[in-house]
Structures are given as C-alpha cells and as structure tokens.
Design an enzyme around this catalytic site. Sequence first.
Site, short mmCIF file in Angstrom:
data_model
loop_
_atom_site.label_atom_id
_atom_site.label_comp_id
_atom_site.label_asym_id
_atom_site.label_seq_id
_atom_site.Cartn_x
_atom_site.Cartn_y
_atom_site.Cartn_z
N PHE A 126 27.73 -23.06 31.24
CA PHE A 126 27.26 -23.80 30.04
C PHE A 126 26.87 -22.61 29.17
CE2 PHE A 126 23.72 -25.69 27.75
CZ PHE A 126 24.26 -26.94 27.37
N ASP A 195 22.96 -22.50 39.15
CA ASP A 195 22.33 -23.29 38.43
C ASP A 195 22.79 -24.82 38.84
OD1 ASP A 195 22.40 -25.26 36.19
OD2 ASP A 195 22.70 -23.58 34.57
N TYR A 220 16.21 -33.65 34.08
CA TYR A 220 16.29 -34.95 33.19
C TYR A 220 17.88 -35.47 33.34
CZ TYR A 220 18.19 -31.05 30.03
OH TYR A 220 18.73 -29.93 29.67
N LYS A 221 18.72 -35.04 34.43
CA LYS A 221 19.85 -35.60 34.45
C LYS A 221 19.78 -36.44 35.42
CE LYS A 221 22.01 -31.47 32.73
NZ LYS A 221 22.54 -32.00 31.22
N ARG A 369 33.98 -37.54 28.79
CA ARG A 369 33.16 -37.31 29.90
C ARG A 369 32.18 -38.45 30.47
NH1 ARG A 369 28.60 -32.59 30.97
NH2 ARG A 369 27.53 -34.10 29.42
#
Length: 413
Positions: A126, A195, A220-221, A369
Amino acid sequence: MSELMSEAERLDAADGLAALRERFVLDDVTYLDGNSLGALPAHVPARVDDVVRRQWGELRIRSWEESGWWTAPERIGDRIAPLVGAAAGQIVVGDSTSVNVFKAVVAAVRMAGEGRDEIVVDATTFPTDGYVAESAARMTGCALRPVTPAEVPSVLGDRTAAVLLNHADYRTGRLHDLPALTAAVHAAGAYAVWDLCHTAGALPVGLDEHGVDLAVGCTYKFLNGGPGSPAYLYVRRDLQDRFDSPLPGWNSHAEPFGMRPGYAPASGAVRGRVGTPDILSMLALEAALDVWEGVSVEAVRAKSLALTDFFLRCVGEYVPEGRVESVTPAAHAERGSQVALRCDDAGDVMKRLIERGVVGDFRAPDLLRFGFTPLYLGFADVERAARVLAEVLAEVVPEGGSVDGAEGRAAGV
C-alpha cells in the site's frame, strides 16, 4: 429459482455464523466493501452516546480514571490480541496505521544495530507503507530496497536491518507466507514488521506462534471499528525493553504525570503510546469488538474461504467468457478475504454495481475489488453480487470490443 440460488439458501441455512448478521446495522444493500470500511455493529451508537453524554458530559475529567479512559489503549489491545494470535500485554491501540508503521520500522532498525543499514520493503505495498519506509530510511541513514515478497529471501543479508511486508496484497487479495518469510528474515538476523490491515479479523495470523517481531494494523476494516478508528502496534514481549520509539511522548513515559524534562520509557507495550488517546474513536472500537464474543477466527476463516469459493463459482457461471479475470489466487493458502477481478471499464462497472445495491470498490486501472466479511455476509449475498455483475456487464460494452453471448463463461475464475 436457479440452481446457484437454491444452493446459496442451503449454505446459509447450514451456516453456523449466520446469526451474527443481527449484530450489525445492515439493509438490503449487498455490502462487499468491508475490507475498506466494516459495517456498524448495532450496539455501538448507544455505547458512544453513553461515552459522550455521561462519561464526558457528566463525569468529565474524572472519566480518565473512573471510566478507564487512561488504560483504554492497553485494555483494547488485549481484546485485539487473540484475533491476531497474540498473548495479552503486547498490543497497544492508538494513532494511525501510518504512524505505527513509522514507529515499528525505525525501532526495528535501532534494534538491529550498527552495520545493518538496509530496509527491505514490499514493492507492491500500500503506497503509504512505502512512503513511510522511505522516510524511515532517510532518517536512519539506511538504504531502501523495494522487492516483491517472493524475492525477499534472496535479497536478505548481513546488512538487512528491517523488512516491512503486507500480510495480504490490498489490490489482489494475495496472502503472503508470514511464517516462512518471518523465518527467513530471522535467519538473516533482521527484524520482521508486518502490516495486518487486510487480514486481522478475517483469518488467523499467529503473531506469537510464528515469532513476528513487530506488527501494525488498522481497525476499521474487518474489525469494524468505524471510520478513522485507531490502529494498533504489536511489540513481541521479549523485545519490549529494547523497543526505542522514534516518537516518544508523555503517554509512554514511565512517569507520565511527573512532567520531567528527560524521557524515560515505560515498560511493556505502553512504550508504543505517544500522546493523548482519541477517546471517542477508541471507545467506539472497544464496543465494536463485542461482536467477536464467542466467535473463533478459525470459523471465520473457514467461512471466508467458502464465500470466496462460491463467489468465484457464481462469477464463472454467470459472467460471459473473457469479460473478467480473477487476479486473486485460487489456492486457499494464498488467498485473503477478498476477490479482485480484472475488467475493462472497471470504474464504470463498479459505479453501476453500486447503483444497483452491490457495493464493492474500484482500484485503478482495471480492478473490481470485493471484500468478504464472514461476520455479516451470507451466500445469498454472494450469489446476488455475481448475478448483478453479470447483468451490468451485459449492458456495458468494453472499450474497443463487443459483448459476448451469454453462452460464454468467465475466464480465469
């Protein structure tokens, strides 16, 4: 009713996690973007209302002690710990993922010591992780070496200080081999920083079992902590007395209220703290974690794989051949909890999907996605998403091409 619709009904009826859906605020939308922002747990608004009205509104500053505000970063860290395979006392919650990546990478270089002046970073990471790693390299006088995760073992050496890797590729959903890569990093005498943003809460991680040195992740995922909810930092217990944060703050001081001019780090995971915690977001996250009561990560992983398998099967049955191509690995050991489909005009296709109540996301230049959160998704959701995708693709003529007949089937899925 189609055969796949009937099968979805049977699978949902046999799903041991199906009742968990009631713990979330959901509607008729098929929500396949939990890998970006998880759904709202139904009890969180009332809990946050109490935090605002009573803890802040009535108790005010007394809440730092009486409502447990001061100890929230460690307390909530201990609740996240079993979801990533860690014993208590090794995770602190606070700050953003980016800030925690910076702390972890710089601390890893400092622990590595003199003569180790190279940071290896996942070249497919990312973007922010890459930016932070580059800044950490400049700050510590290290060279930065971007390589793919598969290339990591071949580039490790006696100059390697730290290796920053993503457990899952955020674009494709490819799951990288955390145990093997961590072992390779250790064999070279370096420190592994992982990560976990796209895996925590979706599959077993095994931080303690595999000897991971440092790890970071957002909440938050798949942990459903809410937009901008605080991230977390894992520091393996035997490294905590050597963890030298590049961001020392009064919250991580051995005597935070001593207000001394010199910094003396606290013991344990508290060393990962910096400044005053974001209490409103922190306690919303704590409430959100209640949905995990009685739920095993292993059961979540089994359902995740079943959902993604079923989605790929439905896409293969419904979508015309050659219209999409899965870039997510078919092998379970290499798959996270998302499916990415390469598709012409993917941006327009996703916009139309969202308009029809199937919410995923688009990653430039050509990826659709879809994230699968087993806590609240069912097999009927998956079947509907694939069916609506086929309907949309039948309407959208790819640039420079034509729409194939319905008799074809999707390639690569």
